[in-house]
Design an enzyme around this catalytic site. Structure first.
Site, PDB file in Angstrom:
ATOM      1  CE  LYS A 160      77.317  29.896  32.797  1.00  0.00           C
ATOM      2  NZ  LYS A 160      76.875  28.962  33.736  1.00  0.00           N
TER       3      LYS A 160
HETATM    4  C1  PLP Z   1      75.690  27.936  33.514  1.00  0.00           C
HETATM    5  C2  PLP Z   1      74.609  27.596  32.575  1.00  0.00           C
HETATM    6  C3  PLP Z   1      73.289  27.386  33.023  1.00  0.00           C
HETATM    7  C4  PLP Z   1      72.903  27.248  34.452  1.00  0.00           C
HETATM    8  O1  PLP Z   1      73.159  28.251  35.290  1.00  0.00           O
HETATM    9  P1  PLP Z   1      73.332  27.991  36.870  1.00  0.00           P
HETATM   10  O2  PLP Z   1      73.277  29.364  37.411  1.00  0.00           O
HETATM   11  O3  PLP Z   1      74.642  27.325  37.054  1.00  0.00           O
HETATM   12  O4  PLP Z   1      72.188  27.153  37.325  1.00  0.00           O
HETATM   13  C5  PLP Z   1      72.310  27.179  32.069  1.00  0.00           C
HETATM   14  N1  PLP Z   1      72.593  27.139  30.760  1.00  0.00           N
HETATM   15  C6  PLP Z   1      73.838  27.298  30.299  1.00  0.00           C
HETATM   16  C7  PLP Z   1      74.062  27.259  28.834  1.00  0.00           C
HETATM   17  C8  PLP Z   1      74.893  27.512  31.183  1.00  0.00           C
HETATM   18  O5  PLP Z   1      76.143  27.638  30.721  1.00  0.00           O
END
Ligand code: PLP
Length: 369
Positions: free
Chosen positions: A188
């Site tokens: 992210k």
């Molecule tokens: C990365 C992501 C998540 C989940 O986040 P995590 O911290 O990896 O559990 C949820 N929704 C979207 C659209 C994502 O890209």
């Protein structure tokens, strides 16, 4: 082998902010859950996005799960969910024994299609909650979507996992509805190695979420539980990384935007390449630069050519209604999300990329046209 270029990898601050906060946790022996970094990270993130309160959790997925629980979603409830997203948006609906109904995207935003959403409300008037995703850091068209949702009196949850730093009409994504969630997973825009945050203006609900996330321990000397609990709290070490990363978020957005504009300048002249839509009301974080292809060059051609040169790229998310696990659930819409999946590519958007790295990617793609 030439230097590896990543799609999007962790990028710690040059100043070493993260280490400072971790050190503080070590020195004070607060490495276990809770502690100063957790409290401060919650406050700092809430301030950054303009929410009243935040709960730091172990993942974005956990944050979606507890948002659904806070919204009162339970056995047999219907929840609307965009089909074009990562599975982590949809899985928590199943954790709550609820039923997802998947909804198509539109080309104008790549996010949930207002027309399909209205159609879904006609079919499922008793829907309990709607999850809105801001995909790839592009905001959904919140005014239209909220107007539709308000007519039907449902709870709205924003999955802003990919859109930390993205604004819609000047306001931060994740703060338009009852609940917003962010993710700090490794790929992210900023990362804590893994973690998530639930934000809301409802402070009472946020303290309830903190309670659930620490095993629902009632106030008592002995271990007393009147509710189902979860082990979802963020640790004080992880929160320290988050505090450091938050300081460089604006720099990361700036670099992501630079990457997008570099690709756009170099590649948009080629027949059949189209860039993800940037609407006038949207200030994206440009988490990933995505394109769609409509000519002779196919996504696989680009991905394979880049892979040969040790460069990572990806298809667009495969829609949930096309996934074997979710195939039994209903889907409302046409083939927009499927077409985006079939024709789309996410280009390497790593903020550590140099000018030279960007040119390398662009030259490989150009050579295919
Ligand atoms: C990365 C992501 C998540 C989940 O986040 P995590 O911290 O990896 O559990 C949820 N929704 C979207 C659209 C994502 O890209």
């Amino acid at each position: 082998m030439s230097k590896k270029i990543y799609l999007s990898s962790p990028h710690l601050s040059d100043e070493g902010y993260e280490m400072e906060y971790i050190k503080e946790a070590f020195v004070t022996n607060w490495i276990a859950p809770l502690g100063n970094n957790v409290n401060q990270f919650e406050t700092e993130l809430a301030t950054k996005v303009g929410a009243k309160a935040a709960a730091a959790l172990s993942s974005g997925t956990g944050a979606i799960h507890l948002a659904l629980k806070a919204a009162g979603v339970g056995d047999g409830d219907v929840v609307f969910c965009p089909t074009l997203t990562f599975s982590a948006t949809a899985n928590p609906i199943i954790y709550q024994n609820a039923t997802p109904v998947f909804i198509d995207s539109d080309y104008k935003t790549w996010n949930i299609c207002p027309k399909a959403l209205e159609k879904a409300f006609e079919k499922y008037p008793n829907v309990k909650a709607v999850i809105i995703v801001h995909l790839y850091g592009l905001s959904a068209d919140m005014d239209i979507i909220l107007e539709i949702c308000r007519k039907h009196n449902v709870v709205v949850i924003e999955d802003a996992a990919e859109s930390l730093g993205t604004h819609y009409k000047g306001k931060h994504t994740g703060t338009f509805s009852e609940y917003g969630i962010f993710s700090f997973n490794g790929n992210k825009i900023i990362t804590t190695s893994g973690g998530g945050m639930l934000v809301s203006d409802n402070e009472e609900r946020i303290s309830k979420v903190r309670f659930w996330s620490t095993q629902s321990r009632d106030k008592a000397r002995h271990y007393q539980h009147s509710e189902l609990g979860f082990n979802y709290r963020m640790s004080n070490i992880v929160a320290g990384i988050g505090r450091g990363q938050l300081k460089v978020l604006d720099d990361r957005v700036e670099k992501k935007k630079y990457i997008f504009e570099f690709y756009k300048r170099e590649l948009s002249k080629f027949e059949g390449i189209e860039f993800m839509p940037i609407n006038e009301w949207n200030e994206p974080n440009y988490w990933l630069t995505c394109i769609t292809l409509s000519g002779n060059v196919k996504p696989l051609d680009i991905m394979e050519a880049l892979e040969k040169e040790n460069i990572e790229s990806r298809p667009i998310w495969k829609p949930m209604h096309m996934q074997p696990f979710f195939s039994e659930y209903d889907y409302v819409g046409g083939d927009v999300s499927q077409k985006l999946f079939e024709n789309g590519v996410c280009l390497p958007s790593d903020t550590k990329m140099t000018e030279e790295d960007l040119s390398r990617v662009v030259e490989i793609i150009k050579s295919l046209f």
